[in-house]
Design an enzyme around this catalytic site. Structure first.
Site, PDB file in Angstrom:
ATOM      1  N   ASP A  15      -4.370   1.580  -4.785  1.00  0.00           N
ATOM      2  CA  ASP A  15      -3.581   1.599  -3.548  1.00  0.00           C
ATOM      3  C   ASP A  15      -3.202   3.034  -3.193  1.00  0.00           C
ATOM      4  O   ASP A  15      -3.349   3.471  -2.056  1.00  0.00           O
ATOM      5  CB  ASP A  15      -2.281   0.785  -3.713  1.00  0.00           C
ATOM      6  CG  ASP A  15      -2.546  -0.707  -3.543  1.00  0.00           C
ATOM      7  OD1 ASP A  15      -3.727  -1.053  -3.443  1.00  0.00           O
ATOM      8  OD2 ASP A  15      -1.599  -1.498  -3.525  1.00  0.00           O
TER       9      ASP A  15
ATOM     10  N   THR B 255       0.006  -4.279   2.037  1.00  0.00           N
ATOM     11  CA  THR B 255      -0.546  -5.641   2.115  1.00  0.00           C
ATOM     12  C   THR B 255       0.562  -6.689   2.153  1.00  0.00           C
ATOM     13  O   THR B 255       0.421  -7.716   2.797  1.00  0.00           O
ATOM     14  CB  THR B 255      -1.445  -5.914   0.896  1.00  0.00           C
ATOM     15  OG1 THR B 255      -0.770  -5.449  -0.269  1.00  0.00           O
ATOM     16  CG2 THR B 255      -2.744  -5.186   1.022  1.00  0.00           C
ATOM     17  N   THR B 256       1.673  -6.407   1.454  1.00  0.00           N
ATOM     18  CA  THR B 256       2.776  -7.376   1.472  1.00  0.00           C
ATOM     19  C   THR B 256       3.540  -7.264   2.790  1.00  0.00           C
ATOM     20  O   THR B 256       3.856  -8.265   3.423  1.00  0.00           O
ATOM     21  CB  THR B 256       3.743  -7.108   0.292  1.00  0.00           C
ATOM     22  OG1 THR B 256       2.969  -7.003  -0.893  1.00  0.00           O
ATOM     23  CG2 THR B 256       4.738  -8.213   0.145  1.00  0.00           C
TER      24      THR B 256
ATOM     25  N   ASP C  66       0.661  -6.920  -6.123  1.00  0.00           N
ATOM     26  CA  ASP C  66      -0.119  -6.450  -4.982  1.00  0.00           C
ATOM     27  C   ASP C  66      -0.379  -7.640  -4.064  1.00  0.00           C
ATOM     28  O   ASP C  66      -1.045  -8.595  -4.456  1.00  0.00           O
ATOM     29  CB  ASP C  66      -1.433  -5.863  -5.510  1.00  0.00           C
ATOM     30  CG  ASP C  66      -2.332  -5.388  -4.386  1.00  0.00           C
ATOM     31  OD1 ASP C  66      -1.800  -4.799  -3.436  1.00  0.00           O
ATOM     32  OD2 ASP C  66      -3.546  -5.617  -4.457  1.00  0.00           O
TER      33      ASP C  66
END
Length: 526
Positions: free
Chosen positions: A387, A94-95, A61
């Site tokens: 998530d 998020t990445t 994550d």
């Protein structure tokens, strides 16, 4: 030379080119670090703390990885912050947001080196992101009206979100858990009502969704094991004053009998407090602090189930779910709001006993019990599920859905490329650079799966020149596939957040032309 005298000794400043280089390098290094975790075949990172206990986290994550890093480079910190915001705001992507911002800066660096002013680049990026967002808005699908289709959209989104995580093997099972849990919320984005309990043992497949609320506590000795139509008082108060605490107090007495009198007085005080609590007409008392033997005995005599030391988050959530409020004084029972539920009983999960509240006031409350091989697996499973829950709850509110698998990036890149051809002047270079940065996401997804990214992106680009193409990267077969048929979907809200945050972060770092590092403050007397 006068200017050097402004700063204290040891303060440093970097100007112009050097400052910009430092920013670019820091930001790109961070982007490269999380790049390998992107996509369904992304790898995980092990984070090991050097503090006490050497705790180990295994995760892919982006936000969790970046949150755990201690970074000195100011530009890298900007990227860490955007990934945190992305995590808080929409939960997923998020990445992607860090990778996109890093690629934008990589492209910007080339433009700055060929003597294009940062402000020109920024204005080009602005135009490009506006254009990309508009084209996505035209391509969205919204099935809010059709319950069946909307549910299958949600399932697709959950599967896509989970496919890059540890839960990818059992993604069907977990996608269903997540969708069921979010559908119970009936449009609220308050994930407090969904509780996740982790119990090592069993395999991930044994995880299940339970309607109601489970508290990770045992029922005390000699107390009712089952209560119907429970009236619950949720409290945060000290129930351990029935013994004189010798350590903290200094009591001068001239005989042991006096100490006994003190103890008796304390006990009497405790008894009064318990009577006050019982007078609320309750049959379940949940306290955040400890309950000592004496009050517990009194509660058991009155047939009241007393639960002590309910975990901190748990008690807030229990109040919310049962419709009660946390009380700490008990003088006027009429002003205290009690919680209600139909049944309280003890259940077994694995080797542990837990307390199960069913038929709670807040109908949308539920508990997901995760089982797994080890605490590390469970922690990562919880992050993955979180998530998915975030994205789904956002999608229920904003029900616009896009195809996934690099399709949105290709659509945006095509539109932005056309804009570049129409734009006169140097800004068109910046807009072209934006196209290349967008293509980095499908490229990275393909690279992480060990595919030939150059070949695939070229094929994708050709596909997208046809009208209304649904082509994206099918990582499993290693070729270009139809995303609509494969059921790979993403939430519009997540994509939009990625696009806007990455552009703003890149713009912020581009504007920097000087970095001033202050000297550390000296200790007195050195």
């Amino acid at each position: 030379m006068a200017i050097d005298k402004i700063f204290k000794d040891e303060a440093t400043e970097e100007k112009g080119e050097r400052a910009r280089m430092a920013s670019f390098i820091g930001a790109m290094a961070i982007a490269d670090l999380v790049k390998t975790t992107l996509g369904p075949k992304g790898m995980d990172k092990i984070l090991q703390s050097t503090g006490r206990g050497h705790s180990v986290t295994v995760t892919n994550d982006g936000a969790t990885i970046l949150k755990s890093l201690h970074i000195d480079n100011p530009a890298a910190k900007v990227l860490v912050d955007i990934s945190k915001v992305q995590d808080d705001e929409v939960g997923d992507g998020t990445t992607s947001v860090v990778v996109l911002a890093g690629e934008l800066l990589r492209e910007a660096e080339k433009l700055v080196n060929s003597k294009i002013h940062p402000m020109t680049i920024i204005s080009g990026f602005r135009m490009a992101s506006e254009c990309a967002r508009n084209v996505l808005e035209q391509k969205v699908v919204d099935n809010k009206q059709d319950a069946e289709k909307f549910r299958s959209d949600l399932m697709n989104i959950a599967r896509t979100t989970l496919s890059s995580k540890i839960l990818s093997q059992d993604k069907e099972h977990f996608a269903k858990l997540a969708v069921d849990a979010v559908m119970r919320l009936k449009g609220s984005t308050n994930l407090e009502a969904i509780q996740i309990i982790k119990k090592p043992g069993g395999s991930l497949k044994d995880s299940f969704l339970d309607e109601g609320f489970i508290l990770d506590k045992k029922i005390g000795v000699g107390q009712p094991k089952r209560i119907e139509n429970a009236k619950i008082l949720v409290a945060n108060t000290a129930m351990d004053t029935d013994k004189v605490k010798i350590y903290g107090a200094r009591v001068r007495v001239d005989s042991m009998a006096k100490v006994a009198d003190l103890e008796a007085a304390e006990k009497e005080k405790m008894r009064e407090k318990v009577q006050k609590i019982i007078s609320h007409g309750i049959n379940c008392f949940v306290n955040r602090q400890l309950i000592y033997n004496f009050p517990e005995e009194l509660f058991a005599d009155a047939g009241i189930l007393a639960i002590e030391h309910a975990d901190f988050d748990g008690i807030e959530r229990l109040g919310l779910v049962t419709g009660g409020e946390i009380a700490s004084t008990f003088d006027n029972p009429e002003s205290v709001k009690l919680g209600h539920c139909k049944l309280i009983e003890e259940i077994m999960i694995g080797e542990d006993k837990l307390i199960h509240f069913s038929g709670v006031e807040m109908g949308q409350a539920c508990t997901i019990v995760l089982r797994g091989a080890s605490p590390h697996v469970l922690d990562e499973a919880e992050r993955s599920l979180h998530d998915a829950l975030c994205v789904l709850s956002q999608t229920v509110n904003d029900s616009r859905v896009l195809l996934g698998g690099g399709w949105p990036e290709m659509v945006m890149a095509k539109a932005v490329d056309e804009l570049a051809k129409k734009t006169p002047g140097k800004r068109s270079h910046a807009i072209e650079a934006f196209t290349r940065a967008l293509l980095a996401i499908p490229t990275t997804i393909a690279d992480n799966a060990g595919l030939d990214s150059a070949e695939l992106i070229a094929q994708l680009r050709a596909e997208h020149h046809k009208e209304e193409s649904n082509a994206g990267i099918d990582v499993i077969s290693g070729s270009v596939g139809d995303m609509a048929e494969l059921g790979i979907s993403e939430s519009f809200k997540v994509k939009q957040a990625v696009l806007l945050s990455a552009t703003e972060a890149a713009e912020m770092i581009l504007r920097v032309d000087e970095i001033i590092t202050c000297a550390p403050r000296r200790r007195e007397g050195m």
